[in-house]
Design a protein around this motif. Structure first.
Motif, PDB file in Angstrom:
ATOM      1  N   VAL A  97     -25.936 -43.537  54.096  1.00 13.66           N
ATOM      2  CA  VAL A  97     -25.350 -42.944  55.291  1.00 13.66           C
ATOM      3  C   VAL A  97     -25.031 -41.468  55.046  1.00 13.66           C
ATOM      4  O   VAL A  97     -25.370 -40.595  55.868  1.00 13.66           O
ATOM      5  N   ARG A  98     -24.405 -41.149  53.930  1.00  5.81           N
ATOM      6  CA  ARG A  98     -24.091 -39.744  53.658  1.00  5.81           C
ATOM      7  C   ARG A  98     -25.360 -38.925  53.460  1.00  5.81           C
ATOM      8  O   ARG A  98     -25.444 -37.779  53.925  1.00  5.81           O
ATOM      9  N   LEU A  99     -26.341 -39.481  52.790  1.00  3.55           N
ATOM     10  CA  LEU A  99     -27.594 -38.762  52.582  1.00  3.55           C
ATOM     11  C   LEU A  99     -28.251 -38.426  53.919  1.00  3.55           C
ATOM     12  O   LEU A  99     -28.775 -37.308  54.104  1.00  3.55           O
ATOM     13  N   LEU A 100     -28.228 -39.359  54.861  1.00  2.00           N
ATOM     14  CA  LEU A 100     -28.799 -39.101  56.178  1.00  2.00           C
ATOM     15  C   LEU A 100     -28.075 -37.959  56.882  1.00  2.00           C
ATOM     16  O   LEU A 100     -28.703 -37.133  57.565  1.00  2.00           O
ATOM     17  N   VAL A 101     -26.750 -37.888  56.722  1.00  2.00           N
ATOM     18  CA  VAL A 101     -25.997 -36.778  57.319  1.00  2.00           C
ATOM     19  C   VAL A 101     -26.398 -35.461  56.671  1.00  2.00           C
ATOM     20  O   VAL A 101     -26.616 -34.447  57.360  1.00  2.00           O
ATOM     21  N   GLU A 102     -26.533 -35.449  55.350  1.00  2.00           N
ATOM     22  CA  GLU A 102     -26.896 -34.212  54.653  1.00  2.00           C
ATOM     23  C   GLU A 102     -28.308 -33.761  55.015  1.00  2.00           C
ATOM     24  O   GLU A 102     -28.599 -32.558  55.017  1.00  2.00           O
ATOM     25  N   ILE A 103     -29.184 -34.691  55.299  1.00  4.40           N
ATOM     26  CA  ILE A 103     -30.531 -34.332  55.745  1.00  4.40           C
ATOM     27  C   ILE A 103     -30.469 -33.604  57.082  1.00  4.40           C
ATOM     28  O   ILE A 103     -31.182 -32.618  57.311  1.00  4.40           O
ATOM     29  N   GLN A 104     -29.591 -34.057  57.963  1.00  2.00           N
ATOM     30  CA  GLN A 104     -29.506 -33.512  59.317  1.00  2.00           C
ATOM     31  C   GLN A 104     -28.637 -32.267  59.425  1.00  2.00           C
ATOM     32  O   GLN A 104     -28.861 -31.421  60.291  1.00  2.00           O
ATOM     33  N   ILE A 105     -27.596 -32.161  58.579  1.00  2.00           N
ATOM     34  CA  ILE A 105     -26.630 -31.055  58.703  1.00  2.00           C
ATOM     35  C   ILE A 105     -26.576 -30.281  57.381  1.00  2.00           C
ATOM     36  O   ILE A 105     -25.829 -30.651  56.456  1.00  2.00           O
ATOM     37  N   PRO A 106     -27.336 -29.200  57.235  1.00  2.00           N
ATOM     38  CA  PRO A 106     -27.373 -28.440  55.976  1.00  2.00           C
ATOM     39  C   PRO A 106     -26.018 -27.911  55.529  1.00  2.00           C
ATOM     40  O   PRO A 106     -25.771 -27.780  54.326  1.00  2.00           O
ATOM     41  N   SER A 107     -25.102 -27.625  56.458  1.00  2.00           N
ATOM     42  CA  SER A 107     -23.829 -27.018  56.087  1.00  2.00           C
ATOM     43  C   SER A 107     -22.938 -27.950  55.270  1.00  2.00           C
ATOM     44  O   SER A 107     -22.021 -27.475  54.584  1.00  2.00           O
ATOM     45  N   VAL A 108     -23.175 -29.252  55.318  1.00  3.27           N
ATOM     46  CA  VAL A 108     -22.363 -30.195  54.536  1.00  3.27           C
ATOM     47  C   VAL A 108     -23.122 -30.682  53.298  1.00  3.27           C
ATOM     48  O   VAL A 108     -22.635 -31.545  52.582  1.00  3.27           O
TER      49      VAL A 108
ATOM     50  N   LYS B 228     -24.442 -31.310  49.779  1.00  2.00           N
ATOM     51  CA  LYS B 228     -23.985 -31.169  48.394  1.00  2.00           C
ATOM     52  C   LYS B 228     -25.013 -31.693  47.392  1.00  2.00           C
ATOM     53  O   LYS B 228     -24.836 -31.540  46.191  1.00  2.00           O
ATOM     54  N   SER B 229     -26.050 -32.325  47.879  1.00  2.00           N
ATOM     55  CA  SER B 229     -27.057 -32.876  46.979  1.00  2.00           C
ATOM     56  C   SER B 229     -28.278 -31.971  46.927  1.00  2.00           C
ATOM     57  O   SER B 229     -28.580 -31.259  47.882  1.00  2.00           O
ATOM     58  N   SER B 230     -28.984 -32.022  45.813  1.00  2.00           N
ATOM     59  CA  SER B 230     -30.168 -31.188  45.622  1.00  2.00           C
ATOM     60  C   SER B 230     -31.417 -31.812  46.204  1.00  2.00           C
ATOM     61  O   SER B 230     -32.471 -31.177  46.226  1.00  2.00           O
ATOM     62  N   VAL B 231     -31.312 -33.065  46.707  1.00  2.00           N
ATOM     63  CA  VAL B 231     -32.513 -33.787  47.131  1.00  2.00           C
ATOM     64  C   VAL B 231     -32.651 -33.904  48.642  1.00  2.00           C
ATOM     65  O   VAL B 231     -33.690 -34.339  49.141  1.00  2.00           O
ATOM     66  N   ALA B 232     -31.620 -33.525  49.396  1.00  2.00           N
ATOM     67  CA  ALA B 232     -31.612 -33.805  50.835  1.00  2.00           C
ATOM     68  C   ALA B 232     -32.540 -32.897  51.633  1.00  2.00           C
ATOM     69  O   ALA B 232     -33.093 -33.317  52.654  1.00  2.00           O
ATOM     70  N   ASP B 233     -32.716 -31.686  51.200  1.00  2.00           N
ATOM     71  CA  ASP B 233     -33.499 -30.721  51.965  1.00  2.00           C
ATOM     72  C   ASP B 233     -34.941 -31.191  52.144  1.00  2.00           C
ATOM     73  O   ASP B 233     -35.689 -31.341  51.179  1.00  2.00           O
ATOM     74  N   GLY B 234     -35.331 -31.445  53.388  1.00  2.00           N
ATOM     75  CA  GLY B 234     -36.697 -31.839  53.685  1.00  2.00           C
ATOM     76  C   GLY B 234     -37.047 -33.270  53.332  1.00  2.00           C
ATOM     77  O   GLY B 234     -38.207 -33.675  53.467  1.00  2.00           O
ATOM     78  N   LEU B 235     -36.069 -34.058  52.906  1.00  2.00           N
ATOM     79  CA  LEU B 235     -36.332 -35.430  52.488  1.00  2.00           C
ATOM     80  C   LEU B 235     -36.632 -36.307  53.711  1.00  2.00           C
ATOM     81  O   LEU B 235     -35.930 -36.250  54.718  1.00  2.00           O
ATOM     82  N   SER B 236     -37.673 -37.125  53.621  1.00  2.00           N
ATOM     83  CA  SER B 236     -38.057 -37.998  54.725  1.00  2.00           C
ATOM     84  C   SER B 236     -37.586 -39.427  54.471  1.00  2.00           C
ATOM     85  O   SER B 236     -37.261 -39.798  53.339  1.00  2.00           O
ATOM     86  N   ILE B 237     -37.565 -40.217  55.533  1.00  2.00           N
ATOM     87  CA  ILE B 237     -37.186 -41.618  55.416  1.00  2.00           C
ATOM     88  C   ILE B 237     -38.152 -42.344  54.476  1.00  2.00           C
ATOM     89  O   ILE B 237     -37.727 -43.152  53.630  1.00  2.00           O
ATOM     90  N   GLN B 238     -39.430 -42.062  54.594  1.00  2.00           N
ATOM     91  CA  GLN B 238     -40.421 -42.711  53.737  1.00  2.00           C
ATOM     92  C   GLN B 238     -40.201 -42.356  52.276  1.00  2.00           C
ATOM     93  O   GLN B 238     -40.338 -43.210  51.385  1.00  2.00           O
ATOM     94  N   GLU B 239     -39.831 -41.125  51.999  1.00  2.00           N
ATOM     95  CA  GLU B 239     -39.567 -40.705  50.607  1.00  2.00           C
ATOM     96  C   GLU B 239     -38.338 -41.416  50.047  1.00  2.00           C
ATOM     97  O   GLU B 239     -38.298 -41.732  48.852  1.00  2.00           O
ATOM     98  N   ILE B 240     -37.346 -41.665  50.891  1.00  2.00           N
ATOM     99  CA  ILE B 240     -36.185 -42.437  50.434  1.00  2.00           C
ATOM    100  C   ILE B 240     -36.622 -43.852  50.061  1.00  2.00           C
ATOM    101  O   ILE B 240     -36.227 -44.391  49.023  1.00  2.00           O
ATOM    102  N   LEU B 241     -37.442 -44.471  50.914  1.00  2.00           N
ATOM    103  CA  LEU B 241     -37.932 -45.827  50.643  1.00  2.00           C
ATOM    104  C   LEU B 241     -38.695 -45.893  49.322  1.00  2.00           C
ATOM    105  O   LEU B 241     -38.552 -46.855  48.563  1.00  2.00           O
ATOM    106  N   GLU B 242     -39.477 -44.889  49.047  1.00  2.00           N
ATOM    107  CA  GLU B 242     -40.340 -44.911  47.868  1.00  2.00           C
ATOM    108  C   GLU B 242     -39.629 -44.490  46.594  1.00  2.00           C
ATOM    109  O   GLU B 242     -40.073 -44.843  45.485  1.00  2.00           O
ATOM    110  N   ASN B 243     -38.519 -43.754  46.710  1.00  2.00           N
ATOM    111  CA  ASN B 243     -37.907 -43.155  45.515  1.00  2.00           C
ATOM    112  C   ASN B 243     -36.424 -43.459  45.358  1.00  2.00           C
ATOM    113  O   ASN B 243     -35.728 -42.764  44.611  1.00  2.00           O
ATOM    114  N   TRP B 244     -35.932 -44.505  46.024  1.00  2.00           N
ATOM    115  CA  TRP B 244     -34.488 -44.744  46.017  1.00  2.00           C
ATOM    116  C   TRP B 244     -33.922 -44.952  44.611  1.00  2.00           C
ATOM    117  O   TRP B 244     -32.822 -44.489  44.298  1.00  2.00           O
ATOM    118  N   LEU B 245     -34.637 -45.641  43.753  1.00  2.00           N
ATOM    119  CA  LEU B 245     -34.119 -45.899  42.405  1.00  2.00           C
ATOM    120  C   LEU B 245     -33.892 -44.613  41.621  1.00  2.00           C
ATOM    121  O   LEU B 245     -33.036 -44.566  40.728  1.00  2.00           O
TER     122      LEU B 245
END
Length: 335
Positions: free
Chosen positions: A135-146, A148-165
């Motif tokens: 849930v927090r990762l999805l917010v960071e993907i949508q709102i750059p101002s919040v 804090k993670s290095s992976v959120a920028d440009g991250l897609s739903i499919q990439e989360i599915l494939e690389n969650w571990l």
């Protein structure tokens, strides 16, 4: 969405929904309920588990333990119960408590979007607290101002599915979070929801068509082995499925990895000579079982209706130890 108050579950009291429960609906992780809202149901108090006077709750049929019988170890979420709607809503509630500054710019429309994406992402979740991270990762993907993670920028739903571990430990480190705190928070938020709106919490869950009846009518030795906290699985069995399932037969979060629970079950004296069956919806879990030579006696099944992907089902077909099972076959196997 209202703020969450941590009241806990009132000791010695359990409430039961009276009236028509939500329809099962279609298969898959989909909720027809608006975010944070449920159909109204009349709720009344009933005696606590083990007390006299409970009506309308059917006890699980006493199992037989004769030679040649079967033992079934069943996962809960994704096999018996579709809890995707509830877990997603609870995750949003908990994430807003944990990281309020992250959600300052999140409106109701974005919350709806987050929950919708969680339906797609559900197959990567092994333990409930991971929903908060998603849930927090999805917010960071949508709102750059919040962010804090290095992976959120440009991250897609499919990439989360494939690389969650790989993503999960990175997020835990960069957000300076610890597993136990998130597990505790997720449980408290659910306790609060149950305490203050039992009917709403129940309405956000559903049992897959036929699974509750199969469990009620089964005469086999049956256990539930889940990463869900046991009290929530037991409450849903009682309140939504109408099954008074023995609490000692539910191995939930905190009882150890599933491979260890399966070892315990097969070593119990009363289970000697039984045919062993483990039914799961996560391919990764079944692969872990295959890695343990001590568990070679277990027949392994991947369900076709739970939280897995078509790609995983196709992969499972190429693994000799794993059988795919659909809903009609599941009901027949539990006999």
């Amino acid at each position: 969405m209202d703020a969450v108050r941590f009241l806990g579950t009132a000791p010695g009291r359990l409430e039961r929904v009276v009236g028509v429960l939500p329809a099962a609906g279609s298969l898959g992780c989909r909720s027809t309920l608006p975010l944070g809202r449920a159909r109204p149901y009349f709720v009344r108090s009933v005696p606590p588990p083990g007390g006299a006077g409970r009506r309308g709750v059917r006890a699980a049929r006493p199992p037989r333990a004769a030679m040649g019988s079967d033992l079934f170890a069943l996962d809960f979420d994704g096999v018996l119960c579709d809890s995707c709607g509830e877990s997603s809503l609870s995750a949003v509630k908990a994430a807003k408590v944990r990281w309020p500054w992250v959600f300052e710019k999140v409106d109701s429309a974005m919350e709806e979007w987050i929950v919708e994406q969680m339906y797609t992402l559900r197959p990567v979740v092994e333990t409930g607290y991971e929903n908060l991270l998603l849930v927090r990762l999805l917010v960071e993907i949508q709102i750059p101002s919040v962010r804090k993670s290095s992976v959120a920028d440009g991250l897609s739903i499919q990439e989360i599915l494939e690389n969650w571990l790989k993503l999960k430990p990175t997020l835990m480190d960069e957000w300076q979070e610890d597993r136990e705190s998130l597990v505790d928070l997720f449980g408290r938020v659910r306790d609060d929801w149950i305490e203050n709106d039992l009917s709403g919490w129940i309405a956000a869950n559903r049992f897959y068509p036929g699974t509750a009846d199969a469990l009620k009518l089964s005469s086999s030795e049956t256990y539930i082995v889940t990463t869900k906290q046991s009290r929530f699985a037991e409450a849903l069995l009682k309140e939504l499925a109408g099954i008074d399932f023995p609490s000692e037969r539910i191995y939930g979060l905190g009882t150890g990895p599933k491979v260890k629970v399966l070892q315990q079950l097969q070593q119990m004296p009363q289970h000697q000579g039984l045919t062993l069956h483990f039914i799961e919806d996560r391919l990764a879990t079944l692969k872990n079982v295959i890695k343990e030579p001590a568990l070679d006696k277990w027949n392994l099944y991947l369900v076709t209706w739970g939280y897995n992907t078509q790609k995983e089902r196709e992969e499972a077909q190429g693994i000799s130890r794993i059988q795919l099972v659909d809903l009609p076959d599941f009901s027949k196997k539990l006999k």
